[in-house]
Design an enzyme around this catalytic site. Structure first.
Site, short mmCIF file in Angstrom:
data_model
loop_
_atom_site.label_atom_id
_atom_site.label_comp_id
_atom_site.label_asym_id
_atom_site.label_seq_id
_atom_site.Cartn_x
_atom_site.Cartn_y
_atom_site.Cartn_z
CD GLU A 116 16.62 24.61 18.29
OE1 GLU A 116 16.98 24.22 17.10
OE2 GLU A 116 15.90 25.82 18.51
CB SER A 155 20.61 27.91 8.56
OG SER A 155 20.40 26.12 10.04
CG ASP A 202 19.27 23.33 10.64
OD1 ASP A 202 18.59 23.54 11.37
OD2 ASP A 202 20.80 23.35 10.90
CE1 TYR A 222 23.25 19.94 16.91
CE2 TYR A 222 24.03 17.76 16.03
CZ TYR A 222 23.38 18.57 16.02
OH TYR A 222 22.42 17.99 15.32
#
Ligand code: GLA
Length: 384
Positions: free
Chosen positions: A33, A125, A171, A220
């Site tokens: 991740e 996603s 993704d 993010y």
């Protein structure tokens, strides 16, 4: 959802039958991740929730797009597609069409209908599923063979330029390249990948916390910048590195003291998480279930403590899962700050597992969790 539903949806929207139907799945990530944008390793799985597109060619260069889930229409002219960042589902359609054309694919105009069942805003996603589904439909509608790697990259650029998220490639890549019954271990630098079978005796249970904290998008991009800062500083002593992927855990131990505390913890997560992906692949090959569980736990703890992208609801969901019958491993999945956990569970205990987690999570938080059981599903494609 089935092909027939996509055909019927198109028919209701446009009054005639589509010429082809495509689908593309959402995903969960088993481990790896926040490593993709550090040129690292990831291990996602495509899930049985997908976006379906039905399409037919038009004689002009217009895309008449009908979003079946929302009953909304939009017109995009391929020669003047309009401005990005409108914070609208049309950004993804416009973005993928524009980016495919920029990559040299000349698209035909089309009537296009899409809809799906990928949970929205849950970190599985749905946007990549939309991009890959529409991208597959647009290419097939134009008689262009699907290059899954260029398609995934076009989807990623659509996110960057049209949706405003500086995401990695994971993704879109898994949505385009997933294989039924398999996890996909991807090297996000070379884009080479290995498909690893998931034992039949294990099921994937996806637990949606039901929360999505607002800071997700901004945080993010901040994490990305912190990783880049780490690379810049470490380059003074490790001039050959290009990304955190190039820093071994031994080299990191030696030089970590050069980094400010927060940056050091961000980098430590990424470097050790890359190692965990390799170890997870080995454990999967050898059916070493205790090792899978330990690695998922270590990944979650690192995302919580070092990368600081978890939240109380994700931590609670993982704690509930760790005490539930049949669990092999549990961790948060995706970007974080809410969304879902991914759980590897013994198939014969999957129902008990779900009942136990749902009830414990409700008692602890007052929220109703949505739980989804999924096999590893195939990636994007035209459905005949
Ligand atoms: C989001 C991004 C991915 C990846 C994950 C974290 O899902 O879209 O590219 O960075 O977060 O692993």
């Amino acid at each position: 959802m089935h092909r027939a539903q996509a055909v019927a949806g198109f028919q209701r929207a446009f009054g005639y039958a589509p010429t082809l139907v495509a689908q593309a799945p959402g995903r969960v990530n088993l481990i790896g991740e926040h490593t993709d944008y550090n040129d690292g390793f990831v291990m996602p799985v495509a899930i049985e929730f997908a976006t379906w597109s039905a399409i037919a060619p038009r004689p002009d260069r217009r895309l008449l797009v009908f979003a079946g889930n929302k009953s909304e229409k939009l017109e995009i002219h391929l020669d003047s597609p309009g401005t990005p960042l409108q914070k609208h589902w049309g950004d993804y359609v416009r973005g993928v069409a524009v980016e495919l054309e920029k990559d040299g694919f000349h698209l035909r105009g089309a009537d296009l209908w899409f809809a799906g069942n990928v949970p929205d805003g849950a970190g599985v996603s749905s946007s990549a599923a939309l991009e890959m589904s529409v991208g597959t439909a647009l290419l097939a509608n134009s008689g262009i063979p699907i290059d899954r790697i260029r398609l995934a990259k076009a989807g990623q650029r659509a996110e960057h330029h049209y949706a405003g998220t500086k995401c990695g490639i994971m993704d879109q890549f898994i949505s385009a390249n997933g294989k039924a019954g398999h996890a996909l271990m991807l090297d996000c630098r070379s884009l080479q990948f290995q498909l690893l079978p998931i034992p039949d005796t294990l099921s994937l249970v996806i637990c949606d916390t039901g929360v999505k904290h607002q800071l997700a998008g901004g945080e993010y991009n901040i994490r990305r910048a912190q990783c880049e800062e780490g690379v810049e500083t470490l380059k003074h002593v490790l001039p050959e590195i290009r990304a955190l992927r190039d820093v071994t855990s031994a080299a990191f131990e030696t030089h970590a003291h050069r980094l400010p505390d927060v940056v050091r913890r961000r980098c430590r997560h990424v470097i050790l998480e890359n190692d965990r992906v390799a170890q997870f692949a080995e454990a999967l090959k050898h059916h070493d279930l205790p090792a899978l569980g330990k690695l998922m736990a270590a990944s979650h703890n690192s995302l919580r403590d070092d990368y600081e992208v978890s939240c109380i609801e994700l931590d609670t969901m993982v704690a509930c899962a760790r005490r539930a019958p049949g669990v092999v491993g549990a961790r948060m999945t995706g970007g974080g700050f809410g969304g879902c956990t991914v759980n590897l569970v013994h198939t014969d205990k999957a129902a008990e597992f779900q009942a136990s987690v749902a009830s414990a999570y409700h008692t602890a938080t007052g929220h109703h969790a949505r739980l989804f059981l999924s096999a590893a599903a195939p990636g994007a494609g035209v459905v005949v």
